[in-house]
Design a protein around this motif. Structure first.
Motif, PDB file in Angstrom:
ATOM      1  N   THR A   3      90.645  41.426  31.033  1.00  0.00           N
ATOM      2  CA  THR A   3      89.499  40.554  30.768  1.00  0.00           C
ATOM      3  C   THR A   3      88.206  41.358  30.701  1.00  0.00           C
ATOM      4  O   THR A   3      87.373  41.159  29.803  1.00  0.00           O
ATOM      5  CB  THR A   3      89.390  39.468  31.849  1.00  0.00           C
ATOM      6  N   VAL A   4      88.035  42.290  31.655  1.00  0.00           N
ATOM      7  CA  VAL A   4      86.835  43.127  31.641  1.00  0.00           C
ATOM      8  C   VAL A   4      86.795  43.961  30.364  1.00  0.00           C
ATOM      9  O   VAL A   4      85.745  44.079  29.706  1.00  0.00           O
ATOM     10  CB  VAL A   4      86.788  44.038  32.879  1.00  0.00           C
ATOM     11  N   ALA A   5      87.931  44.549  29.988  1.00  0.00           N
ATOM     12  CA  ALA A   5      87.987  45.384  28.785  1.00  0.00           C
ATOM     13  C   ALA A   5      87.671  44.575  27.538  1.00  0.00           C
ATOM     14  O   ALA A   5      86.930  45.025  26.646  1.00  0.00           O
ATOM     15  CB  ALA A   5      89.376  46.022  28.662  1.00  0.00           C
ATOM     16  N   THR A   6      88.199  43.367  27.461  1.00  0.00           N
ATOM     17  CA  THR A   6      87.943  42.514  26.297  1.00  0.00           C
ATOM     18  C   THR A   6      86.480  42.120  26.217  1.00  0.00           C
ATOM     19  O   THR A   6      85.859  42.180  25.146  1.00  0.00           O
ATOM     20  CB  THR A   6      88.826  41.255  26.369  1.00  0.00           C
ATOM     21  N   ARG A   7      85.907  41.749  27.348  1.00  0.00           N
ATOM     22  CA  ARG A   7      84.520  41.283  27.347  1.00  0.00           C
ATOM     23  C   ARG A   7      83.515  42.414  27.139  1.00  0.00           C
ATOM     24  O   ARG A   7      82.375  42.147  26.730  1.00  0.00           O
ATOM     25  CB  ARG A   7      84.210  40.556  28.663  1.00  0.00           C
ATOM     26  N   THR A   8      83.914  43.645  27.434  1.00  0.00           N
ATOM     27  CA  THR A   8      82.994  44.783  27.296  1.00  0.00           C
ATOM     28  C   THR A   8      83.348  45.689  26.123  1.00  0.00           C
ATOM     29  O   THR A   8      82.646  46.671  25.869  1.00  0.00           O
ATOM     30  CB  THR A   8      82.990  45.628  28.579  1.00  0.00           C
ATOM     31  N   SER A   9      84.447  45.382  25.435  1.00  0.00           N
ATOM     32  CA  SER A   9      84.915  46.190  24.293  1.00  0.00           C
ATOM     33  C   SER A   9      85.170  47.640  24.694  1.00  0.00           C
ATOM     34  O   SER A   9      84.861  48.569  23.954  1.00  0.00           O
ATOM     35  CB  SER A   9      83.897  46.136  23.134  1.00  0.00           C
ATOM     36  N   ARG A  10      85.742  47.831  25.866  1.00  0.00           N
ATOM     37  CA  ARG A  10      86.087  49.164  26.342  1.00  0.00           C
ATOM     38  C   ARG A  10      87.603  49.334  26.361  1.00  0.00           C
ATOM     39  O   ARG A  10      88.348  48.350  26.473  1.00  0.00           O
ATOM     40  CB  ARG A  10      85.534  49.402  27.746  1.00  0.00           C
ATOM     41  N   PRO A  11      88.096  50.567  26.287  1.00  0.00           N
ATOM     42  CA  PRO A  11      89.547  50.808  26.347  1.00  0.00           C
ATOM     43  C   PRO A  11      90.134  50.313  27.666  1.00  0.00           C
ATOM     44  O   PRO A  11      89.505  50.437  28.727  1.00  0.00           O
ATOM     45  CB  PRO A  11      89.662  52.327  26.226  1.00  0.00           C
TER      46      PRO A  11
ATOM     47  N   ILE B 279      86.088  36.153  36.752  1.00  0.00           N
ATOM     48  CA  ILE B 279      85.821  37.287  35.865  1.00  0.00           C
ATOM     49  C   ILE B 279      85.777  36.847  34.405  1.00  0.00           C
ATOM     50  O   ILE B 279      85.172  37.514  33.559  1.00  0.00           O
ATOM     51  CB  ILE B 279      86.869  38.410  36.057  1.00  0.00           C
ATOM     52  N   GLY B 280      86.351  35.695  34.125  1.00  0.00           N
ATOM     53  CA  GLY B 280      86.329  35.202  32.749  1.00  0.00           C
ATOM     54  C   GLY B 280      84.966  34.732  32.291  1.00  0.00           C
ATOM     55  O   GLY B 280      84.676  34.744  31.086  1.00  0.00           O
ATOM     56  N   HIS B 281      84.104  34.336  33.241  1.00  0.00           N
ATOM     57  CA  HIS B 281      82.787  33.813  32.829  1.00  0.00           C
ATOM     58  C   HIS B 281      81.631  34.343  33.671  1.00  0.00           C
ATOM     59  O   HIS B 281      80.476  33.978  33.434  1.00  0.00           O
ATOM     60  CB  HIS B 281      82.783  32.272  32.897  1.00  0.00           C
TER      61      HIS B 281
ATOM     62  N   ASP C 127      79.292  37.529  35.731  1.00  0.00           N
ATOM     63  CA  ASP C 127      78.485  38.675  35.316  1.00  0.00           C
ATOM     64  C   ASP C 127      79.399  39.878  35.107  1.00  0.00           C
ATOM     65  O   ASP C 127      79.854  40.502  36.065  1.00  0.00           O
ATOM     66  CB  ASP C 127      77.441  38.973  36.389  1.00  0.00           C
ATOM     67  N   ILE C 128      79.679  40.218  33.881  1.00  0.00           N
ATOM     68  CA  ILE C 128      80.630  41.276  33.583  1.00  0.00           C
ATOM     69  C   ILE C 128      80.087  42.648  33.946  1.00  0.00           C
ATOM     70  O   ILE C 128      80.846  43.616  34.097  1.00  0.00           O
ATOM     71  CB  ILE C 128      81.039  41.224  32.090  1.00  0.00           C
ATOM     72  N   ALA C 129      78.775  42.764  34.102  1.00  0.00           N
ATOM     73  CA  ALA C 129      78.179  44.031  34.523  1.00  0.00           C
ATOM     74  C   ALA C 129      78.375  44.286  36.017  1.00  0.00           C
ATOM     75  O   ALA C 129      78.154  45.395  36.487  1.00  0.00           O
ATOM     76  CB  ALA C 129      76.695  44.057  34.188  1.00  0.00           C
ATOM     77  N   ALA C 130      78.785  43.254  36.742  1.00  0.00           N
ATOM     78  CA  ALA C 130      79.018  43.372  38.180  1.00  0.00           C
ATOM     79  C   ALA C 130      80.363  42.725  38.509  1.00  0.00           C
ATOM     80  O   ALA C 130      80.420  41.679  39.165  1.00  0.00           O
ATOM     81  CB  ALA C 130      77.891  42.708  38.965  1.00  0.00           C
ATOM     82  N   PRO C 131      81.466  43.317  38.089  1.00  0.00           N
ATOM     83  CA  PRO C 131      82.779  42.686  38.263  1.00  0.00           C
ATOM     84  C   PRO C 131      83.164  42.461  39.716  1.00  0.00           C
ATOM     85  O   PRO C 131      83.981  41.573  40.002  1.00  0.00           O
ATOM     86  CB  PRO C 131      83.747  43.655  37.569  1.00  0.00           C
ATOM     87  N   TRP C 132      82.600  43.215  40.649  1.00  0.00           N
ATOM     88  CA  TRP C 132      82.911  43.023  42.062  1.00  0.00           C
ATOM     89  C   TRP C 132      82.448  41.665  42.567  1.00  0.00           C
ATOM     90  O   TRP C 132      82.968  41.160  43.564  1.00  0.00           O
ATOM     91  CB  TRP C 132      82.291  44.145  42.897  1.00  0.00           C
ATOM     92  N   ARG C 133      81.505  41.057  41.859  1.00  0.00           N
ATOM     93  CA  ARG C 133      81.023  39.741  42.282  1.00  0.00           C
ATOM     94  C   ARG C 133      81.978  38.625  41.907  1.00  0.00           C
ATOM     95  O   ARG C 133      81.763  37.467  42.292  1.00  0.00           O
ATOM     96  CB  ARG C 133      79.635  39.483  41.690  1.00  0.00           C
ATOM     97  N   ALA C 134      83.038  38.939  41.174  1.00  0.00           N
ATOM     98  CA  ALA C 134      84.039  37.927  40.827  1.00  0.00           C
ATOM     99  C   ALA C 134      84.968  37.629  42.001  1.00  0.00           C
ATOM    100  O   ALA C 134      85.640  36.589  42.012  1.00  0.00           O
ATOM    101  CB  ALA C 134      84.863  38.391  39.623  1.00  0.00           C
ATOM    102  N   PHE C 135      84.997  38.503  42.994  1.00  0.00           N
ATOM    103  CA  PHE C 135      85.900  38.289  44.120  1.00  0.00           C
ATOM    104  C   PHE C 135      85.396  37.154  45.000  1.00  0.00           C
ATOM    105  O   PHE C 135      84.203  37.074  45.293  1.00  0.00           O
ATOM    106  CB  PHE C 135      86.036  39.577  44.934  1.00  0.00           C
ATOM    107  N   PRO C 136      86.290  36.251  45.420  1.00  0.00           N
ATOM    108  CA  PRO C 136      85.854  35.114  46.243  1.00  0.00           C
ATOM    109  C   PRO C 136      85.084  35.527  47.492  1.00  0.00           C
ATOM    110  O   PRO C 136      84.108  34.889  47.876  1.00  0.00           O
ATOM    111  CB  PRO C 136      87.179  34.425  46.601  1.00  0.00           C
TER     112      PRO C 136
END
Length: 253
Positions: free
Chosen positions: A28-36, A221-223, A225-234
Motif C-alpha cells: 500500500t505504501v509503495a502504491t501510494r508513493t510510487s516507489r519500488p 495506511i490506506g487513507h 498520512d503516507i509521509a508518516a506511515p508509523w502513525r497508521a499503527f493503532p
C-alpha cells in the motif's frame, strides 16, 4: 543441526500471517508513493532484521537483502511474494543481537555508553498468560533488579535509561518501571519501522497475529498520512527517558 532447521521452518510458518500483514502494508505504501516494493519493504517493515541481516541501511542494502529483492521481483502475485518471504526467512540465520538479556528484558549501551537502552520481548507465556499479566509482575521486577545490578557493577558511567515502544501505552508495562521514567512517555517526531517498537503490537503473547489490530493498521495506511506511515499503527510507539538514579533506587538491593 536438523533440529534447528526444523524449528526455523516451524517459526516461519507461525509468522506467515505476520509477514503477510507487513507485505500488504508495504504494498500500500509503495502504491501510494510510487516507489519500488523492495525499497519500501526495507524502510517500513522489520523483514531485514527478521532475516538475520541486522539493522537496515536504506542507502546501502546488504547482499542478503539484494538476494531477497531479486526473488521478490520474480513473484507475480501477492501469494507468491508471501511464499517467497516465508521460505527466505526459513533459510535465514537467527536475528543477531548485541543486547544483554535478563528474562524478558535486555539492554544495550548507547551515546558513548552513557545511556542504557531497554528492550523487551515475550519470553514468558507460562500458565497461558502473557508476560505482563499482574500475576507475573514479581518476575518482571526480579529481572529488572538483576539487570540493574549488572549495570551498576559493569557500567558505572551510565547516566540515563531510554526506551521506545508501543508497550509504553500499556499500564501493565509502565507499572514495572520508576514513575518518573514512565511519566516521560511522549510521541517522537519520527519512528523507525525496521524493528518491533511498532510492529510488535500485531502479535499476541502466543505469537499469533491479532486480527483487529492488523485490520485497523491496513485500513489506516490506506487513507492516512503516507509521509508518516508509523502513525497508521493503532498504538503509537512512545519514547521514554530518565536519569538512571530512579532505577537504582527502585531496584537496588
Amino acid at each position: 543441526m536438523a533440529g534447528i532447521i526444523g524449528e526455523r521452518r516451524q517459526e516461519a510458518q507461525r509468522l506467515r500471517g505476520y509477514f503477510e500483514v507487513q507485505l500488504r502494508f508495504a504494498q500500500t505504501v509503495a502504491t501510494r508513493t510510487s516507489r519500488p516494493l523492495a525499497k519500501t519493504l526495507l524502510e517500513v517493515t522489520n523483514l531485514h532484521r527478521r532475516f538475520g541481516l541486522g539493522r537496515a541501511d536504506p542507502g546501502a542494502p546488504s547482499d542478503g537483502w539484494a538476494r531477497y529483492a531479486e526473488g521478490l521481483a520474480r513473484c507475480a502475485s501477492g501469494a507468491e511474494r508471501l511464499d517467497w518471504t516465508v521460505a527466505f526467512f526459513a533459510a535465514a540465520p537467527a536475528e543477531p543481537s548485541g543486547a544483554l538479556r535478563f528474562g524478558c528484558f535486555s539492554y544495550e549501551l548507547q551515546d558513548g555508553d552513557q545511556v542504557v537502552r531497554l528492550h523487551f520481548s515475550n519470553r514468558d507465556s507460562d500458565g497461558d498468560q502473557g508476560p505482563l499479566a499482574r500475576a507475573k509482575v514479581g518476575r518482571r521486577t526480579a529481572e529488572l533488579r538483576e539487570m540493574f545490578a549488572h549495570v551498576r557493577a559493569h557500567h558505572r558511567q551510565a547516566r540515563a535509561v531510554r526506551g521506545g515502544s508501543w508497550l509504553y501505552n500499556l499500564e501493565a508495562y509502565r507499572r514495572v518501571f520508576p514513575a518518573d521514567y514512565a511519566a516521560s512517555a511522549c510521541e517522537p517526531e519520527r519512528v523507525r519501522l525496521d524493528g518491533t517498537s511498532s510492529w510488535g503490537q500485531l502479535l499476541d503473547f502466543r505469537g499469533a497475529v491479532k486480527p483487529a489490530v492488523a485490520q485497523a493498521l491496513l485500513d489506516n495506511i490506506g487513507h492516512g498520512d503516507i509521509a508518516a506511515p508509523w502513525r497508521a499503527f493503532p498504538l503509537r510507539a512512545l519514547g521514554v527517558e530518565s536519569p538512571i538514579e530512579p532505577f537504582h533506587r527502585l531496584y537496588g538491593d
